[in-house]
Design an enzyme around this catalytic site. Structure first.
Site, PDB file in Angstrom:
ATOM      1  N   GLU A  48       6.139   5.409  83.130  1.00 58.61           N
ATOM      2  CA  GLU A  48       4.709   5.689  83.260  1.00 58.61           C
ATOM      3  C   GLU A  48       4.318   6.369  81.957  1.00 58.61           C
ATOM      4  O   GLU A  48       4.660   7.520  81.712  1.00 58.61           O
ATOM      5  CB  GLU A  48       4.474   6.608  84.465  1.00 58.61           C
ATOM      6  CG  GLU A  48       3.027   7.054  84.599  1.00 58.61           C
ATOM      7  CD  GLU A  48       2.871   8.232  85.568  1.00 58.61           C
ATOM      8  OE1 GLU A  48       3.595   8.314  86.578  1.00 58.61           O
ATOM      9  OE2 GLU A  48       2.015   9.084  85.288  1.00 58.61           O
ATOM     10  N   ARG A  52      -2.160  10.654  77.423  1.00 57.66           N
ATOM     11  CA  ARG A  52      -2.469  11.997  76.919  1.00 57.66           C
ATOM     12  C   ARG A  52      -2.402  12.020  75.412  1.00 57.66           C
ATOM     13  O   ARG A  52      -2.707  13.029  74.787  1.00 57.66           O
ATOM     14  CB  ARG A  52      -1.454  13.012  77.457  1.00 57.66           C
ATOM     15  CG  ARG A  52      -1.582  13.222  78.922  1.00 57.66           C
ATOM     16  CD  ARG A  52      -0.534  14.183  79.424  1.00 57.66           C
ATOM     17  NE  ARG A  52      -0.290  13.872  80.820  1.00 57.66           N
ATOM     18  CZ  ARG A  52       0.601  14.483  81.567  1.00 57.66           C
ATOM     19  NH1 ARG A  52       1.344  15.452  81.062  1.00 57.66           N
ATOM     20  NH2 ARG A  52       0.755  14.141  82.810  1.00 57.66           N
ATOM     21  N   THR A  75      -1.905   9.319  83.750  1.00 59.95           N
ATOM     22  CA  THR A  75      -3.022  10.173  83.307  1.00 59.95           C
ATOM     23  C   THR A  75      -4.253   9.322  82.977  1.00 59.95           C
ATOM     24  O   THR A  75      -4.956   9.563  81.993  1.00 59.95           O
ATOM     25  CB  THR A  75      -2.632  11.064  82.097  1.00 59.95           C
ATOM     26  OG1 THR A  75      -1.267  11.477  82.220  1.00 59.95           O
ATOM     27  CG2 THR A  75      -3.492  12.319  82.045  1.00 59.95           C
ATOM     28  N   LYS A 135       0.116   9.252  95.017  1.00 62.96           N
ATOM     29  CA  LYS A 135       0.921  10.268  94.335  1.00 62.96           C
ATOM     30  C   LYS A 135       0.618  11.590  95.038  1.00 62.96           C
ATOM     31  O   LYS A 135      -0.503  11.794  95.524  1.00 62.96           O
ATOM     32  CB  LYS A 135       0.469  10.278  92.874  1.00 62.96           C
ATOM     33  CG  LYS A 135       0.994  11.390  92.000  1.00 62.96           C
ATOM     34  CD  LYS A 135       0.681  11.048  90.541  1.00 62.96           C
ATOM     35  CE  LYS A 135       0.562  12.286  89.703  1.00 62.96           C
ATOM     36  NZ  LYS A 135       0.436  11.997  88.268  1.00 62.96           N
TER      37      LYS A 135
HETATM   38  C1  3PG Z   1       3.018  15.519  84.498  1.00 57.29           C
HETATM   39  O1  3PG Z   1       1.925  15.909  84.811  1.00 57.29           O
HETATM   40  O2  3PG Z   1       3.472  15.581  83.348  1.00 57.29           O
HETATM   41  C2  3PG Z   1       3.815  14.847  85.529  1.00 57.29           C
HETATM   42  O3  3PG Z   1       3.325  15.176  86.759  1.00 57.29           O
HETATM   43  C3  3PG Z   1       5.251  15.183  85.419  1.00 57.29           C
HETATM   44  O4  3PG Z   1       5.476  16.464  85.866  1.00 57.29           O
HETATM   45  P1  3PG Z   1       6.859  17.150  85.473  1.00 57.29           P
HETATM   46  O5  3PG Z   1       6.822  17.349  83.992  1.00 57.29           O
HETATM   47  O6  3PG Z   1       6.847  18.439  86.240  1.00 57.29           O
HETATM   48  O7  3PG Z   1       7.954  16.225  85.904  1.00 57.29           O
END
Ligand code: 3PG
Length: 218
Positions: A48, A52, A75, A135
């Site tokens: 995924e 960002r 995201t 999710k």
């Molecule tokens: C994120 O927002 O980066 C994802 O939800 C992953 O979360 P994590 O870094 O706690 O695995």
């Protein structure tokens, strides 16, 4: 035959099989190919790629060239980003929250979407929109497995992808619960390892995560 972008999409079968969906932040698209190789060799053939960073679309394009790797976008906050991600090759969309515009846009395009939810109201909104995979985000701060078990009771058809605070220590418990389709997490694709080009270390972390999936789900 049209394929639904809702919960019966075959992509979700792949999520289930892979078990852990690596959540990737790439600052530089040059890291996309070695990362793709590490994910495939480590045994979690999925990414995924989060929107960002400016490198996201290009990275999705590079990683999608490997047919054995299931590549999606995370995201995703707007319908425009959905279009950009799909044009780059993304096969699924993940969002931190449930934005009905984004969900409807994905459904219209036939792209599976897993929107972030936390509350029963948000889960019902997802069901109302025709989804049955959500999710659960951010999983650990929002109550973790205990919260998922509590909210899952009335929504018998809903399946969850907990993400946020999931790690090599707690992922077994999540995976062992039958309402969990897959877990999302970044612990095996750490940003500092990517930046340092530590591909062997990263592959080992991916393999460790893949072994946990095998251990729990066979
Ligand atoms: C994120 O927002 O980066 C994802 O939800 C992953 O979360 P994590 O870094 O706690 O695995």
């Amino acid at each position: 035959m049209s394929v639904s972008a809702g919960g019966d999409n075959p992509i979700f079968e792949q999520f289930k099989k892979i078990g852990i969906i690596p959540v990737v932040v790439l600052d530089d698209a040059k890291d996309a190919e070695p990362l793709a190789k590490a994910l495939v060799e480590g045994g979690l053939p999925c990414a995924e790629v989060t929107f960002r960073t400016d490198a996201a679309a290009e990275a999705i394009g590079i990683m999608s060239k490997r047919s054995e790797l299931l590549v999606g976008a995370g995201t995703v906050l707007t319908p425009e980003q959905v279009d950009k991600a799909v044009a780059a090759g993304a096969k699924f969309i993940v969002s931190p929250g449930l934005n009905p515009r984004v969900v409807k846009h994905c459904l219209e395009k036939g792209v599976p979407i897993t929107p972030g939810t936390q509350t029963p109201s948000e889960m019902e909104q997802a069901l109302e929109l025709g989804l049955n995979v959500v999710k659960f985000f951010p999983a650990e701060p929002a109550g973790g497995l205990a919260m998922i078990k509590a909210v899952a009771a009335p929504y018998t058809h809903l399946r969850f992808m907990p993400t946020g605070g999931v790690n090599a220590k707690n992922v077994r418990d999540y995976l062992a619960y039958d309402k969990i389709l897959a877990c999302g997490g970044s612990w095996m694709v750490k940003k500092d390892l990517i930046k340092a080009g530590e591909w062997d270390k990263l592959t080992a972390l991916v393999r460790e995560a893949a072994d946990i999936v095998k251990e729990i789900r066979g």
